[in-house]
Design a protein around this motif. Structure first.
Motif, PDB file in Angstrom:
ATOM      1  N   THR A   1       0.836  -1.202   0.000  1.00 42.23           N
ATOM      2  CA  THR A   1       0.000   0.000   0.000  1.00 42.23           C
ATOM      3  C   THR A   1       0.865   1.243   0.000  1.00 42.23           C
ATOM      4  OG1 THR A   1      -1.692  -1.211   1.205  1.00 42.23           O
ATOM      5  CG2 THR A   1      -1.881   1.173   1.194  1.00 42.23           C
TER       6      THR A   1
ATOM      7  N   PHE B   1       2.247   1.644  -3.476  1.00 43.58           N
ATOM      8  CA  PHE B   1       1.216   2.128  -4.390  1.00 43.58           C
ATOM      9  C   PHE B   1       0.996   3.632  -4.215  1.00 43.58           C
ATOM     10  CE2 PHE B   1      -3.188   3.429  -5.023  1.00 43.58           C
ATOM     11  CZ  PHE B   1      -3.341   3.154  -6.380  1.00 43.58           C
ATOM     12  N   ASN B   2       0.889   4.074  -2.959  1.00 45.32           N
ATOM     13  CA  ASN B   2       0.656   5.489  -2.697  1.00 45.32           C
ATOM     14  C   ASN B   2       1.805   6.354  -3.184  1.00 45.32           C
ATOM     15  OD1 ASN B   2      -1.952   5.693  -1.367  1.00 45.32           O
ATOM     16  ND2 ASN B   2      -1.037   4.366   0.153  1.00 45.32           N
TER      17      ASN B   2
ATOM     18  N   LEU C   1       1.537   6.519  -6.926  1.00 43.60           N
ATOM     19  CA  LEU C   1       0.407   7.355  -7.342  1.00 43.60           C
ATOM     20  C   LEU C   1       0.766   8.840  -7.240  1.00 43.60           C
ATOM     21  CD1 LEU C   1      -2.579   7.454  -8.267  1.00 43.60           C
ATOM     22  CD2 LEU C   1      -3.179   7.620  -5.838  1.00 43.60           C
TER      23      LEU C   1
ATOM     24  N   GLY D   1      -8.658  10.354  -1.312  1.00 44.12           N
ATOM     25  CA  GLY D   1      -8.648   9.013  -0.745  1.00 44.12           C
ATOM     26  C   GLY D   1      -9.916   8.767   0.038  1.00 44.12           C
TER      27      GLY D   1
ATOM     28  N   SER E   1      -8.619   8.432   5.733  1.00 47.25           N
ATOM     29  CA  SER E   1      -7.374   7.828   5.279  1.00 47.25           C
ATOM     30  C   SER E   1      -6.296   8.906   5.216  1.00 47.25           C
ATOM     31  CB  SER E   1      -7.561   7.217   3.893  1.00 47.25           C
ATOM     32  OG  SER E   1      -6.326   6.776   3.380  1.00 47.25           O
TER      33      SER E   1
ATOM     34  N   ARG F   1      -3.744   8.501   3.141  1.00 47.23           N
ATOM     35  CA  ARG F   1      -3.122   8.327   1.828  1.00 47.23           C
ATOM     36  C   ARG F   1      -4.134   8.511   0.705  1.00 47.23           C
ATOM     37  NH1 ARG F   1       2.243   8.523   2.653  1.00 47.23           N
ATOM     38  NH2 ARG F   1       2.809   7.206   4.374  1.00 47.23           N
TER      39      ARG F   1
ATOM     40  N   ASP G   1      -5.631   7.580  -2.840  1.00 44.00           N
ATOM     41  CA  ASP G   1      -5.677   6.358  -3.635  1.00 44.00           C
ATOM     42  C   ASP G   1      -6.490   6.535  -4.911  1.00 44.00           C
ATOM     43  OD1 ASP G   1      -8.280   6.410  -2.733  1.00 44.00           O
ATOM     44  OD2 ASP G   1      -8.122   4.616  -1.505  1.00 44.00           O
ATOM     45  N   THR G   2      -6.905   7.773  -5.187  1.00 42.36           N
ATOM     46  CA  THR G   2      -7.736   8.036  -6.357  1.00 42.36           C
ATOM     47  C   THR G   2      -7.207   9.264  -7.089  1.00 42.36           C
ATOM     48  OG1 THR G   2      -9.664   7.161  -5.186  1.00 42.36           O
ATOM     49  CG2 THR G   2     -10.093   8.488  -7.145  1.00 42.36           C
TER      50      THR G   2
END
Length: 166
Positions: A5, A8-9, A12, A108, A112, A114, A116-117
Motif C-alpha cells: 500500500t 502504491f501510494n 500514485l 482518498g 485515510s 493516503r 488512492d484516487t
C-alpha cells in the motif's frame, strides 16, 4: 500500513506529479484532510498549480502562509467522488477554477492518510460528473451542498415513495 500500500501510494503521488507538470493541466488539487506529501511540495514548477481542498481550517491557514490556495469544504463523510465534486464546486464559486481549466484531483477514502484516487476533469465540460458549471455560477444563493442533499432526498422519495407508497 502494508508495504504494498505504501508503494502504491508513493507511485500514485509520483505519477500525479508527472501528469500535473504537463502544460495542459491547470491545477493539481489535493482533496484530503492530511498534509500534502513533501514530494509534491518539492516538485519543481508544481507549486503554482497546487490547490488544497480540506475540511480542516488549520491546514487551510498553513497553506495560505505557503502561498498555496486552499478551499475549505464542509466536514461531512463524503465518498471520494463527492469530495471531488464539492471541492471543484467550491473552487468554481470562489473563481479559483474557471471554465476550460483542467484539474487533476488526488483524494482518498474517508479518514485515510493516503490518496488512492486520481481523477482528471475539465471544468464546465464534463456534464456526466454531475457538476454543472452554469448552475454553480448562477447567483441562486442556495449552497451547492444543500442542493445536492435535497436532490438526493427527492430521488430517494421518488424511488421508494413516502412511508412505503410510491
Amino acid at each position: 500500513m502494508p508495504e504494498s500500500t505504501e508503494k502504491f501510494n508513493a507511485e500514485l503521488v509520483k505519477a500525479a506529479v508527472q501528469i500535473a507538470r504537463r502544460s495542459d493541466i491547470s491545477y493539481l488539487c489535493w482533496v484530503m484532510d492530511t498534509p500534502i506529501p513533501q514530494e509534491m511540495l518539492r516538485a519543481r514548477g508544481l507549486r503554482k498549480k497546487l490547490v488544497v481542498a480540506t475540511t480542516v481550517e488549520i491546514l487551510k491557514g498553513e497553506y495560505a502562509v505557503l502561498g498555496i490556495p486552499a478551499i475549505q469544504i464542509p466536514a461531512f463523510p463524503y465518498a471520494r467522488m463527492e469530495k471531488i465534486q464539492i471541492a471543484l464546486g467550491a473552487g468554481m464559486s470562489t473563481q479559483l477554477f474557471k471554465a476550460g481549466d483542467i484539474v487533476l484531483c488526488l483524494t482518498g477514502k474517508l479518514r485515510s492518510e493516503r490518496a488512492d484516487t486520481l481523477f482528471r476533469l475539465k471544468i464546465g465540460e464534463d456534464i456526466d460528473q454531475r457538476i454543472s458549471y452554469e448552475f454553480l455560477k448562477s447567483a441562486s444563493g442556495i449552497p451547492a451542498q444543500l442542493t445536492d442533499v435535497l436532490l438526493k432526498l427527492a430521488i430517494h422519495i421518488g424511488m421508494h415513495g413516502k412511508e412505503g407508497y410510491p
